[in-house]
Design a protein around this motif. Structure first.
Motif, PDB file in Angstrom:
ATOM      1  N   THR A  71      58.709  34.009  24.270  1.00  0.00           N
ATOM      2  CA  THR A  71      57.821  33.413  24.465  1.00  0.00           C
ATOM      3  C   THR A  71      56.743  32.686  25.216  1.00  0.00           C
ATOM      4  OG1 THR A  71      57.848  33.638  21.684  1.00  0.00           O
ATOM      5  CG2 THR A  71      55.967  32.438  22.193  1.00  0.00           C
ATOM      6  N   ASN A  72      57.585  31.798  25.970  1.00  0.00           N
ATOM      7  CA  ASN A  72      56.610  30.968  26.867  1.00  0.00           C
ATOM      8  C   ASN A  72      56.419  32.145  28.209  1.00  0.00           C
ATOM      9  OD1 ASN A  72      56.983  28.796  25.404  1.00  0.00           O
ATOM     10  ND2 ASN A  72      58.765  27.641  26.293  1.00  0.00           N
ATOM     11  N   ALA A  73      57.796  32.691  28.059  1.00  0.00           N
ATOM     12  CA  ALA A  73      57.756  33.138  28.789  1.00  0.00           C
ATOM     13  C   ALA A  73      56.523  34.788  28.565  1.00  0.00           C
ATOM     14  CB  ALA A  73      58.667  34.285  29.855  1.00  0.00           C
ATOM     15  N   ILE A  74      55.950  35.357  27.826  1.00  0.00           N
ATOM     16  CA  ILE A  74      54.891  36.206  27.504  1.00  0.00           C
ATOM     17  C   ILE A  74      53.564  35.284  27.599  1.00  0.00           C
ATOM     18  CG2 ILE A  74      54.307  38.050  26.131  1.00  0.00           C
ATOM     19  CD1 ILE A  74      56.176  38.961  27.501  1.00  0.00           C
ATOM     20  N   GLU A  75      53.183  34.326  27.235  1.00  0.00           N
ATOM     21  CA  GLU A  75      52.531  33.930  26.754  1.00  0.00           C
ATOM     22  C   GLU A  75      51.613  32.782  27.672  1.00  0.00           C
ATOM     23  OE1 GLU A  75      52.814  30.775  23.304  1.00  0.00           O
ATOM     24  OE2 GLU A  75      53.014  32.596  21.458  1.00  0.00           O
ATOM     25  N   HIS A  76      52.356  31.999  28.407  1.00  0.00           N
ATOM     26  CA  HIS A  76      52.314  31.517  29.459  1.00  0.00           C
ATOM     27  C   HIS A  76      51.785  32.123  30.778  1.00  0.00           C
ATOM     28  CE1 HIS A  76      52.673  27.218  27.212  1.00  0.00           C
ATOM     29  NE2 HIS A  76      53.555  28.338  26.886  1.00  0.00           N
TER      30      HIS A  76
END
Length: 164
Positions: A71-76
């Motif tokens: 999720t962090n890789a996609i959202e940020h």
């Protein structure tokens, strides 16, 4: 926002207070987390290359930690980010790698999770990295963050392999 932060803080405390472990079939565990992240985010691409017979012994929150990393890789990162999850077994350990083509994790965030404690001057922007860090630590594993070439971040996780 405050309720979400409180919920994440409770999850971190629960991880630290629970010394249980479980065996995870890594291919299906990762596939489920990818599916959940794709269900919430329509941008970016996520792929995985994990051997069929790849099992690890880890803290019960491992699926959540993997989902937070994805999720962090996609959202940020931008809409065109690509995330690749790979795993390799080496004797008694499994090396799980989550690599993205984004802008990278800020140095301050990387350093914060490697210090003995978080302070007002050394902290992360969110709690997702702490969920990842404590899950891996409570799994008797290791975690490292590196730059991806030409851009992005590589999260290298080492976990105990489950018996064959």
């Amino acid at each position: 926002g405050l309720l979400e932060t409180t919920d994440r803080t409770r999850k971190i405390a629960a991880i630290r207070e629970n010394s249980d472990s479980a065996v995870f079939e890594l291919p299906s565990t990762v596939a489920r987390q990818i599916q959940q992240v794709r269900g919430h985010h329509s941008t970016g691409t996520i792929s995985s290359r994990i051997p069929e017979e790849c099992r690890v012994v880890a803290h019960p929150s491992l699926p959540l930690a993997i989902r937070k990393a994805l999720t962090n890789a996609i959202e940020h990162n931008g809409a065109d980010v690509s995330v690749t999850v790979t795993a390799e077994r080496h004797d008694d350990t499994v090396h799980l790698t989550i690599a993205d083509t984004g802008t990278g994790i800020p140095t301050a965030d990387r350093e914060a999770v490697t210090l003995p404690e978080e302070t007002p001057l050394t902290h992360t922007r969110g709690l997702g990295m702490w969920i990842l860090y404590w899950t891996i630590r409570m799994s008797d594993g290791t975690i490292a963050f590196e730059d991806n070439e030409p851009s992005g971040t590589v999260v290298r996780i080492t976990l105990p392999a489950a018996a064959r």
